[in-house]
Design an enzyme around this catalytic site. Structure first.
Site, mmCIF file in Angstrom:
data_model
loop_
_atom_site.group_PDB
_atom_site.id
_atom_site.type_symbol
_atom_site.label_atom_id
_atom_site.label_comp_id
_atom_site.label_asym_id
_atom_site.label_seq_id
_atom_site.Cartn_x
_atom_site.Cartn_y
_atom_site.Cartn_z
ATOM 1 N N GLU A 170 14.347 9.810 -9.783
ATOM 2 C CA GLU A 170 13.373 10.535 -8.937
ATOM 3 C C GLU A 170 13.658 12.045 -8.853
ATOM 4 O O GLU A 170 13.157 12.723 -7.970
ATOM 5 C CB GLU A 170 13.256 9.999 -7.497
ATOM 6 C CG GLU A 170 13.398 8.531 -7.227
ATOM 7 C CD GLU A 170 12.507 7.614 -8.041
ATOM 8 O OE1 GLU A 170 13.031 7.105 -9.049
ATOM 9 O OE2 GLU A 170 11.340 7.395 -7.716
ATOM 10 N N TYR A 172 16.637 13.511 -8.333
ATOM 11 C CA TYR A 172 17.769 13.893 -7.488
ATOM 12 C C TYR A 172 18.959 14.357 -8.346
ATOM 13 O O TYR A 172 18.862 14.402 -9.572
ATOM 14 C CB TYR A 172 18.165 12.720 -6.577
ATOM 15 C CG TYR A 172 17.149 12.434 -5.491
ATOM 16 C CD1 TYR A 172 16.879 13.380 -4.508
ATOM 17 C CD2 TYR A 172 16.460 11.227 -5.440
ATOM 18 C CE1 TYR A 172 15.948 13.134 -3.502
ATOM 19 C CE2 TYR A 172 15.522 10.967 -4.434
ATOM 20 C CZ TYR A 172 15.279 11.927 -3.479
ATOM 21 O OH TYR A 172 14.361 11.679 -2.482
ATOM 22 N N ARG A 220 20.319 3.406 -10.493
ATOM 23 C CA ARG A 220 18.861 3.620 -10.574
ATOM 24 C C ARG A 220 18.626 4.699 -11.620
ATOM 25 O O ARG A 220 18.963 5.873 -11.436
ATOM 26 C CB ARG A 220 18.327 4.048 -9.203
ATOM 27 C CG ARG A 220 16.831 4.202 -9.169
ATOM 28 C CD ARG A 220 16.186 3.140 -8.309
ATOM 29 N NE ARG A 220 14.741 3.258 -8.352
ATOM 30 C CZ ARG A 220 13.992 3.589 -7.310
ATOM 31 N NH1 ARG A 220 14.539 3.803 -6.142
ATOM 32 N NH2 ARG A 220 12.685 3.659 -7.436
ATOM 33 N N HIS A 258 10.145 13.470 -7.922
ATOM 34 C CA HIS A 258 9.295 13.767 -6.762
ATOM 35 C C HIS A 258 8.357 14.931 -7.033
ATOM 36 O O HIS A 258 7.284 15.012 -6.460
ATOM 37 C CB HIS A 258 10.138 14.060 -5.521
ATOM 38 C CG HIS A 258 10.720 12.817 -4.927
ATOM 39 N ND1 HIS A 258 9.995 11.658 -4.787
ATOM 40 C CD2 HIS A 258 11.954 12.532 -4.451
ATOM 41 C CE1 HIS A 258 10.762 10.726 -4.251
ATOM 42 N NE2 HIS A 258 11.952 11.229 -4.050
ATOM 43 N N GLN A 345 0.283 5.699 4.496
ATOM 44 C CA GLN A 345 -0.106 6.381 5.732
ATOM 45 C C GLN A 345 0.906 6.275 6.869
ATOM 46 O O GLN A 345 1.070 7.235 7.613
ATOM 47 C CB GLN A 345 -1.475 5.866 6.196
ATOM 48 C CG GLN A 345 -2.614 6.577 5.499
ATOM 49 C CD GLN A 345 -3.960 5.973 5.838
ATOM 50 O OE1 GLN A 345 -4.554 5.288 5.041
ATOM 51 N NE2 GLN A 345 -4.425 6.211 7.044
HETATM 52 P P1 NAP Z 1 -13.372 13.605 9.902
HETATM 53 O O1 NAP Z 1 -12.163 13.668 9.112
HETATM 54 O O2 NAP Z 1 -13.325 13.995 11.341
HETATM 55 O O3 NAP Z 1 -14.460 14.472 9.150
HETATM 56 C C1 NAP Z 1 -15.757 14.663 9.626
HETATM 57 C C2 NAP Z 1 -16.432 15.767 8.834
HETATM 58 O O4 NAP Z 1 -17.726 15.948 9.349
HETATM 59 C C3 NAP Z 1 -15.730 17.081 8.906
HETATM 60 O O5 NAP Z 1 -15.714 17.620 7.597
HETATM 61 C C4 NAP Z 1 -16.589 17.915 9.857
HETATM 62 O O6 NAP Z 1 -16.440 19.200 9.360
HETATM 63 C C5 NAP Z 1 -17.952 17.314 9.677
HETATM 64 N N1 NAP Z 1 -18.796 17.302 10.880
HETATM 65 C C6 NAP Z 1 -18.454 16.981 12.144
HETATM 66 N N2 NAP Z 1 -19.532 17.050 12.964
HETATM 67 C C7 NAP Z 1 -20.570 17.420 12.201
HETATM 68 C C8 NAP Z 1 -21.947 17.667 12.486
HETATM 69 N N3 NAP Z 1 -22.444 17.502 13.696
HETATM 70 N N4 NAP Z 1 -22.722 18.059 11.473
HETATM 71 C C9 NAP Z 1 -22.231 18.220 10.234
HETATM 72 N N5 NAP Z 1 -20.944 18.007 9.915
HETATM 73 C C10 NAP Z 1 -20.125 17.615 10.896
HETATM 74 O O7 NAP Z 1 -13.987 12.158 9.915
HETATM 75 P P2 NAP Z 1 -14.286 11.163 8.745
HETATM 76 O O8 NAP Z 1 -14.351 11.803 7.424
HETATM 77 O O9 NAP Z 1 -15.495 10.450 9.239
HETATM 78 O O10 NAP Z 1 -13.063 10.219 8.793
HETATM 79 C C11 NAP Z 1 -12.766 9.451 9.961
HETATM 80 C C12 NAP Z 1 -11.293 9.162 10.046
HETATM 81 O O11 NAP Z 1 -10.904 8.319 9.002
HETATM 82 C C13 NAP Z 1 -10.454 10.400 9.975
HETATM 83 O O12 NAP Z 1 -9.370 10.283 10.852
HETATM 84 C C14 NAP Z 1 -9.956 10.373 8.574
HETATM 85 O O13 NAP Z 1 -8.712 11.041 8.440
HETATM 86 C C15 NAP Z 1 -9.845 8.880 8.308
HETATM 87 N N6 NAP Z 1 -9.937 8.619 6.878
HETATM 88 C C16 NAP Z 1 -8.852 8.839 6.136
HETATM 89 C C17 NAP Z 1 -8.912 8.662 4.795
HETATM 90 C C18 NAP Z 1 -7.696 8.894 3.953
HETATM 91 O O14 NAP Z 1 -7.788 8.951 2.766
HETATM 92 N N7 NAP Z 1 -6.508 9.000 4.535
HETATM 93 C C19 NAP Z 1 -10.089 8.247 4.206
HETATM 94 C C20 NAP Z 1 -11.192 8.018 4.989
HETATM 95 C C21 NAP Z 1 -11.107 8.227 6.333
HETATM 96 P P3 NAP Z 1 -17.074 20.507 10.002
HETATM 97 O O15 NAP Z 1 -17.102 20.241 11.481
HETATM 98 O O16 NAP Z 1 -16.190 21.622 9.592
HETATM 99 O O17 NAP Z 1 -18.410 20.625 9.376
HETATM 100 FE FE1 SF4 Z 2 3.188 1.934 3.653
HETATM 101 FE FE2 SF4 Z 2 2.262 -0.162 4.992
HETATM 102 FE FE3 SF4 Z 2 0.576 1.428 3.662
HETATM 103 FE FE4 SF4 Z 2 2.263 -0.217 2.373
HETATM 104 S S1 SF4 Z 2 0.560 -0.792 3.705
HETATM 105 S S2 SF4 Z 2 1.870 1.898 1.885
HETATM 106 S S3 SF4 Z 2 4.041 -0.098 3.676
HETATM 107 S S4 SF4 Z 2 1.828 1.985 5.412
#
Ligand code: NAP
Ligand code: SF4
Length: 674
Positions: A170, A172, A220, A258, A345
């Protein structure tokens, strides 16, 4: 007589190492949890490992422990360098050894990856992922570092471990000596390969000398560096043979440094993609080899062993997701395995933001002492309304505690947001989460009422009511929002509506990114390791050092523009360890980003916005709305009106930034209080 397991004969064939025998071929891979540095952390760690040992894993490797201060991963990270530190390790080994599981301590010297000013390396070349420049070790420094490895192994022996894993991959310290890219020395530790590999070999020899014959030494080995200037295949083989001669017992696989810009463990990596590398090395050495990376279910593990690609299979995150993975597999209860979905996550994203690791699908992980499963004192009737992530998790956790649970779902199918997530390319593993919960509802005899919206009167008969009604998409209130060009993300992803060729996505959050990758994927394609490697530039024929080649050019399936009103970097809320992958995929597909926009109107010509002081119309066929969510609280309001007490959980409680991690965590926490 040795009875073969009917389904997984290779997994359950014991591994005889001469002086000791492992009960099966599954190794729990090394993973830092953050408990190592917590107050009372070793008692917590001991409980965490004990739970996995009770789950019958063959061999555990602990998170990395530094052999000296310079080897710290970050300031004050765990180190084993003094006899006074043996006692706390004893708590772990004593508890694990009450079971049939063996445990090795991983010795990890981070070298130039050490996130602190004392970091050292073969040469003073800063890593691209670290702001600290390492000090080049002197000849004396190299020798004393080798001695520190040996002393650490000796202390591990004293602590009751069955062996050590020497972290040589990785990117290291050991890897940094081996690769020309990071080793520019011209003394006996640098220059030709025989010099660059000397440090690794001498570490193994010194450890073997210090611990005697009857102690496991796993090395490893980085079998595929995935960085320019990394080892060639010939060098990997030469080093493996030397490591064997130096006295190692087992060679484990390392894939990618990494700093490599290629995903190696995230969900986008198809299962078992990298086992071919270990399979290649099998032809070259006699030691047992361990295959790794994105093996998360018994079928892949068994296939890897049966096809002779390795002698053991390592899984790290899958043991956060389900400590009893091996036991369930042995008992034929594969459907009850809570599968690691590779999201990072709650594990790696936590570690990289200096929080204790846990697991999105199993929030009890690393909280075995604080949040154990405890039977309820009184078995109650519990109504859970909503069959999405929060409702499913709460129903199962409450039923596991002995409550009699009824789950109501308004649709004719369980899953809620899981159903959408599973359709996103690279998130297909959510199907496993849904399979797990559905199976557990059955195993735990939860009553499931589909296509049912319960009345307040019905609910009032239950001892406890949990409202897990989730979220609905925030509606757009722009002029022309009702135009037929406008579709909402759930309509797109569920297949209810189709998008045209040119698309504007309103909202660049997690769901905006997901919608864009959905729009770009080929619906007929299934996860395919060869296509993955071609797209990311991994060379199976290993023509150059590091195993890299030119990535295949992509022909984007659509023209996409992602918009947001904020001026911050789009996708800044994406996962710490996976966000770069999503950004990179969209970039390769020439997705455009517009930030700091003001939405004006939608009509036949497209979406009109104000951007950098100008009014522009994006001439698109479809506008996909991913503008966040709002809680669905109608039921909660009705219960309030009728003065019936209830618990709100997940997106129904708070829509802002709700994701499966928070929903499941809250659900299990609530179930523990019922
Ligand atoms: P979000 O991350 O809060 O994004 C919402 C988007 O909508 C923002 O870009 C915001 O940007 C825009 N927005 C908000 N109000 C608006 C309005 N009235 N009109 C137009 N645009 C508006 O929410 P999300 O994308 O729905 O995701 C929901 C949750 O799921 C989040 O916590 C996200 O992190 C999570 N999630 C994570 C992943 C991942 O890959 N880890 C994937 C999917 C979802 P502006 O206000 O700047 O326009
Ligand atoms: Fe990590 Fe759990 Fe997601 Fe697997 S399911 S990658 S252990 S958070």
């Amino acid at each position: 007589m040795n009875h073969k397991h009917p389904h997984y004969p290779h997994i359950f064939e014991p591994l005889d190492l001469g002086f000791t025998t492992l009960q099966n071929r599954i190794l729990m891979g090394s993973m830092h949890t953050g408990l190592e540095e917590e107050k009372d952390g070793y008692r917590k760690l001991a409980r965490y490992f004990r739970e996995r040992a009770e789950g019958e894993v063959g061999l555990i490797v602990t998170g990395g422990v530094a052999p000296n201060r310079a080897g710290w991963v970050f300031p004050f990270s765990s180190r084993l360098a003094r006899p006074s530190q043996v006692g706390k390790h004893r708590i772990i080994t004593d508890l694990v050894h009450e079971t049939g599981t063996k445990i090795c301590l991983q010795i990890l010297h981070s070298g130039r990856y050490g996130y602190h000013p004392f970091c050292v390396a073969p040469s003073a070349i800063r890593a691209p992922i670290n702001r600290f420049r390492p000090r080049a070790l002197s000849d004396r420094g190299v020798k004393s570092t080798i001695d520190d490895f040996a002393r650490c192994a000796e202390l591990a022996h004293l602590s009751g471990y069955d062996g050590v894993e020497i972290m040589g991959s990785e990117g290291y310290l050991i890897n940094q000596f081996v690769a020309e890219k990071t080793n520019r020395r011209d003394d006996q530790w640098g220059g030709p390969f025989s010099h660059r590999s000397r440090f690794a070999i001498e570490v193994v020899q010194a450890v073997r000398r210090r611990v005697g014959e009857n102690f496991i030494i796993i090395f490893r080995l980085s079998m595929l560096d995935l960085v320019k200037g990394g080892s060639t295949w010939e060098e990997v083989v030469m080093l493996a043979k030397e490591i064997e001669k130096a006295g190692a017992t087992i060679i484990n696989t390392g894939i990618g440094w990494h700093e490599a810009r290629i995903p190696t463990i995230a969900t986008v990596v198809p299962r078992a993609t990298f086992t071919w590398v270990t399979g290649l090395l099998k032809k070259e050495v006699n030691l047992p080899l361990v295959a790794t990376n994105r093996i998360n279910m018994p079928q892949e593990a068994e296939r890897c062993l049966a096809e002779g690609r390795s002698d053991m299979v390592s899984m790290a995150r899958p043991f956060l997701a389900d400590p009893h993975w091996v036991r369930k597999t042995r008992l034929g209860k594969d459907k009850e395995i809570n599968t690691c979905i590779g999201c990072n996550q709650a594990c790696l994203d936590h570690i990289f933001s200096r929080q204790t690791a846990s697991c999105l699908v199993n929030p009890r992980a690393c909280r075995e002492l604080e949040a154990p499963l405890v039977q309820a004192r009184k078995s109650k009737t519990v109504a859970v309304v909503g069959g999405g992530p929060a409702g499913l998790a709460c129903s199962c956790a409450a039923a596991e505690r002995g409550h009699r649970v009824t789950l109501f779902e308004k649709d004719d199918e369980l899953g809620g947001q899981f159903l959408l997530a599973a359709k996103i390319p690279g998130k297909e593993e959510f199907t496993e989460t849904l399979r797990y919960f559905t199976q557990m509802l059955d195993t735990l005899t939860v009553t499931v009422r589909l296509s049912t919206v319960p009345s307040v009167e019905t609910l009032a008969h239950f001892d406890e009511i949990v409202v897990a009604t989730g979220v609905r998409p925030r509606e757009l209130t722009l002029a022309g929002s009702d135009h037929e060009k406008v579709i909402y993300y759930h309509e797109l992803i569920s297949g209810q509506k189709e998008a045209g060729q040119k698309v504007a996505v309103i909202g660049s959050g997690g769901i905006g990114f997901d919608a864009a990758s959905y729009l770009l994927h080929d619906p007929a394609a299934t996860p395919d390791p060869d296509r993955f490697m071609a797209e990311w530039g991994i060379d199976r024929s290993y023509r150059s050092g590091g195993g890299l080649c030119r990535a295949a050019e992509l022909e984007p399936r659509r023209e996409i523009c992602l918009l947001q009103r904020k001026t911050s970097k789009p996708g800044s809320n994406l996962g710490k360890t996976t966000g770069w992958i999503h950004r990179s995929v969209l970039k390769k597909n020439r997705v455009k980003f517009l930030i700091g926009v003001r939405y004006l109107s939608i009509d036949e010509s497209g979406l009109t916005i104000e951007h950098e002081g100008e009014t522009k119309t994006l001439e698109v066929d479809t506008i996909v709305v991913c503008a966040g969510q709002e809680s669905q609280t109608e039921l909660a309001a009705d219960l309030d009106t009728s003065e019936v007490a209830y618990h709100l959980v997940g997106g129904a409680r708070k829509a802002v930034e709700v994701d499966a991690k928070r929903a499941i965590f809250e659900a299990v926490e609530l179930a523990d209080r019922l």
